[in-house]
Design a protein around this motif. Structure first.
Motif, mmCIF file in Angstrom:
data_model
loop_
_atom_site.group_PDB
_atom_site.id
_atom_site.type_symbol
_atom_site.label_atom_id
_atom_site.label_comp_id
_atom_site.label_asym_id
_atom_site.label_seq_id
_atom_site.Cartn_x
_atom_site.Cartn_y
_atom_site.Cartn_z
ATOM 1 N N VAL A 100 49.936 57.765 38.367
ATOM 2 C CA VAL A 100 49.202 57.720 37.105
ATOM 3 C C VAL A 100 48.647 56.311 36.929
ATOM 4 C CG1 VAL A 100 49.349 57.994 34.612
ATOM 5 C CG2 VAL A 100 50.719 59.462 36.102
ATOM 6 N N ASP A 101 47.358 56.206 36.716
ATOM 7 C CA ASP A 101 46.702 54.909 36.560
ATOM 8 C C ASP A 101 47.112 54.275 35.237
ATOM 9 O OD1 ASP A 101 45.070 52.714 36.564
ATOM 10 O OD2 ASP A 101 43.200 53.838 36.274
ATOM 11 N N ILE A 102 47.792 53.136 35.300
ATOM 12 C CA ILE A 102 48.254 52.475 34.091
ATOM 13 C C ILE A 102 47.105 52.034 33.200
ATOM 14 C CG2 ILE A 102 48.316 50.146 35.073
ATOM 15 C CD1 ILE A 102 50.923 49.684 33.525
ATOM 16 N N ASN A 103 45.911 51.883 33.758
ATOM 17 C CA ASN A 103 44.772 51.414 32.988
ATOM 18 C C ASN A 103 44.237 52.434 31.987
ATOM 19 O OD1 ASN A 103 44.330 48.663 34.098
ATOM 20 N ND2 ASN A 103 44.079 49.797 36.003
ATOM 21 N N ILE A 104 44.743 53.672 32.040
ATOM 22 C CA ILE A 104 44.342 54.624 31.012
ATOM 23 C C ILE A 104 44.903 54.208 29.650
ATOM 24 C CG2 ILE A 104 44.158 56.536 32.649
ATOM 25 C CD1 ILE A 104 46.807 57.605 31.613
ATOM 26 N N LEU A 105 45.855 53.279 29.653
ATOM 27 C CA LEU A 105 46.393 52.775 28.394
ATOM 28 C C LEU A 105 45.346 51.996 27.606
ATOM 29 C CD1 LEU A 105 49.957 51.541 29.452
ATOM 30 C CD2 LEU A 105 49.377 53.594 28.136
ATOM 31 N N SER A 106 44.327 51.508 28.284
ATOM 32 C CA SER A 106 43.261 50.776 27.596
ATOM 33 C C SER A 106 42.199 51.716 27.039
ATOM 34 C CB SER A 106 42.616 49.767 28.547
ATOM 35 O OG SER A 106 41.984 50.437 29.630
ATOM 36 N N LYS A 107 42.375 53.006 27.262
ATOM 37 C CA LYS A 107 41.433 54.005 26.768
ATOM 38 C C LYS A 107 42.047 54.742 25.581
ATOM 39 C CE LYS A 107 39.721 54.476 31.479
ATOM 40 N NZ LYS A 107 39.517 55.357 32.649
ATOM 41 N N ASP A 108 41.300 55.639 25.019
ATOM 42 C CA ASP A 108 41.762 56.341 23.821
ATOM 43 C C ASP A 108 42.921 57.290 24.093
ATOM 44 O OD1 ASP A 108 39.899 55.049 22.266
ATOM 45 O OD2 ASP A 108 38.379 56.603 22.527
ATOM 46 N N ASP A 109 42.938 57.909 25.268
ATOM 47 C CA ASP A 109 43.959 58.905 25.579
ATOM 48 C C ASP A 109 45.125 58.270 26.326
ATOM 49 O OD1 ASP A 109 45.444 61.120 26.036
ATOM 50 O OD2 ASP A 109 44.061 62.051 27.457
ATOM 51 N N LYS A 110 46.241 58.100 25.626
ATOM 52 C CA LYS A 110 47.427 57.488 26.228
ATOM 53 C C LYS A 110 48.517 58.521 26.482
ATOM 54 C CE LYS A 110 46.450 53.190 23.785
ATOM 55 N NZ LYS A 110 45.146 53.663 23.277
ATOM 56 N N GLU A 134 49.181 42.909 26.168
ATOM 57 C CA GLU A 134 49.339 41.452 26.216
ATOM 58 C C GLU A 134 48.953 40.899 27.582
ATOM 59 O OE1 GLU A 134 53.177 38.569 26.463
ATOM 60 O OE2 GLU A 134 53.140 39.964 24.756
ATOM 61 N N ILE A 135 49.461 41.508 28.640
ATOM 62 C CA ILE A 135 49.161 41.026 29.990
ATOM 63 C C ILE A 135 47.706 41.296 30.350
ATOM 64 C CG2 ILE A 135 49.693 41.392 32.448
ATOM 65 C CD1 ILE A 135 52.613 41.707 31.630
ATOM 66 N N LEU A 136 47.173 42.396 29.870
ATOM 67 C CA LEU A 136 45.761 42.702 30.127
ATOM 68 C C LEU A 136 44.864 41.663 29.475
ATOM 69 C CD1 LEU A 136 43.789 44.792 31.365
ATOM 70 C CD2 LEU A 136 43.750 45.903 29.143
ATOM 71 N N GLN A 137 45.204 41.241 28.268
ATOM 72 C CA GLN A 137 44.402 40.237 27.573
ATOM 73 C C GLN A 137 44.410 38.911 28.307
ATOM 74 O OE1 GLN A 137 46.185 40.279 23.667
ATOM 75 N NE2 GLN A 137 44.757 41.834 22.885
ATOM 76 N N SER A 138 45.545 38.568 28.892
ATOM 77 C CA SER A 138 45.637 37.295 29.615
ATOM 78 C C SER A 138 44.811 37.311 30.896
ATOM 79 C CB SER A 138 47.094 36.957 29.936
ATOM 80 O OG SER A 138 47.628 37.894 30.867
ATOM 81 N N SER A 139 44.591 38.498 31.463
ATOM 82 C CA SER A 139 43.796 38.596 32.692
ATOM 83 C C SER A 139 42.348 38.963 32.402
ATOM 84 C CB SER A 139 44.401 39.643 33.632
ATOM 85 O OG SER A 139 44.337 40.932 33.047
ATOM 86 N N ASP A 140 42.100 39.477 31.188
ATOM 87 C CA ASP A 140 40.755 39.823 30.733
ATOM 88 C C ASP A 140 40.082 40.859 31.642
ATOM 89 O OD1 ASP A 140 38.687 39.637 28.880
ATOM 90 O OD2 ASP A 140 37.577 38.197 30.120
ATOM 91 N N LYS A 141 40.877 41.752 32.223
ATOM 92 C CA LYS A 141 40.333 42.816 33.050
ATOM 93 C C LYS A 141 41.413 43.865 33.240
ATOM 94 C CE LYS A 141 41.564 40.298 37.254
ATOM 95 N NZ LYS A 141 41.074 39.691 38.519
ATOM 96 N N ASN A 142 41.074 44.953 33.904
ATOM 97 C CA ASN A 142 42.079 45.973 34.200
ATOM 98 C C ASN A 142 43.146 45.434 35.151
ATOM 99 O OD1 ASN A 142 40.902 47.902 32.602
ATOM 100 N ND2 ASN A 142 39.919 48.992 34.274
ATOM 101 N N ILE A 143 44.287 46.108 35.148
ATOM 102 C CA ILE A 143 45.305 45.801 36.144
ATOM 103 C C ILE A 143 44.775 46.251 37.496
ATOM 104 C CG2 ILE A 143 47.686 46.231 36.851
ATOM 105 C CD1 ILE A 143 47.274 44.629 34.196
ATOM 106 N N THR A 144 44.744 45.335 38.447
ATOM 107 C CA THR A 144 44.076 45.624 39.718
ATOM 108 C C THR A 144 44.966 45.442 40.946
ATOM 109 O OG1 THR A 144 43.248 43.347 39.824
ATOM 110 C CG2 THR A 144 41.809 45.000 38.804
#
Length: 214
Positions: A100-110, A134-144
């Motif tokens: 499961v792509d963790i980056n879906i947390l940045s979208k509307d459907d969690k 919090e960690i996404l904001q520090s990297s300013d992009k999706n988890i990659t």
């Protein structure tokens, strides 16, 4: 089943052939004999890349049968192989990428990750969401990459003060897509060791790669 057996034998055969090739390459690198660390790690890189290239070829040549083979004939839907030749040891595991792509947390459907927590009796989903944000904001992009993913998991574990999330570590990823495969390679040459991780698409191309040396 017959196609599955043929595929398994083919993977084993080409892997052994590739290792013999790289052993021959090692014989041409005698000028590195006074730099054992460099030579050993060079050998590991060659062996890991060779393994990936051969698995990619098998994937391309069997793209219409590999999924069914993984599903029907193997434990945990994976191909494990171990090769030992003189000072070189390689073992790898090849399986379907179904995380499961963790980056879906940045979208509307969690809901998908929330359900993953709920199904495994893991609490504090919203603490996990806050940690991700919090960690996404520090990297300013999706988890990659896996380091970022493990950073989230480790931070959440410390804040939550339990390790229940370990139940689903292998279910979380950072790439969204179909027809993807995972390749884990462990290689050892003399006193040097390395672990490599690939995500391959159905055309055998590398979508992601990381490596660590011990």
């Amino acid at each position: 089943m017959k196609k599955g057996v043929v595929l398994f034998i083919t993977i084993a055969f080409v892997t052994i052939i590739s290792i013999f090739i790289l052993k021959n390459l090692d014989n041409t690198d005698k000028y590195l004999e006074n730099q054992n660390f460099i030579a050993s790690n060079t050998q590991l890189l060659i062996s890991i890349q060779n393994t990936q290239e051969q698995v990619s070829k098998i994937l391309v040549n069997n793209k219409n049968t590999v999924d069914k083979f993984l599903e029907d004939t193997l434990v945990d839907s994976s191909i494990p192989l171990k090769i030992n030749i003189e000072d070189l040891k390689i073992d790898f595991n090849f399986n379907k990428y179904e995380k499961v792509d963790i980056n879906i947390l940045s979208k509307d459907d969690k809901s998908k990750i929330n359900e993953l927590f709920s199904d495994n009796n893991i609490y504090n989903f919203y603490l996990f969401l806050d940690t991700y944000t919090e960690i996404l904001q520090s990297s300013d992009k999706n988890i990659t990459n896996r380091n970022q993913l493990y950073d989230i998991i480790n931070t959440f574990t410390m804040r939550d003060e339990n390790s229940e999330i370990e139940k689903i570590i292998n279910d979380l990823g950072f790439i969204d897509g179909e027809d993807l495969y995972e390749l884990n390679v462990n290689a050892e040459y003399l006193n040097a060791k390395a672990k490599a991780y690939y995500i391959l698409n159905k055309s055998g191309e590398v979508e992601y790669f990381d490596i660590s040396f011990k």
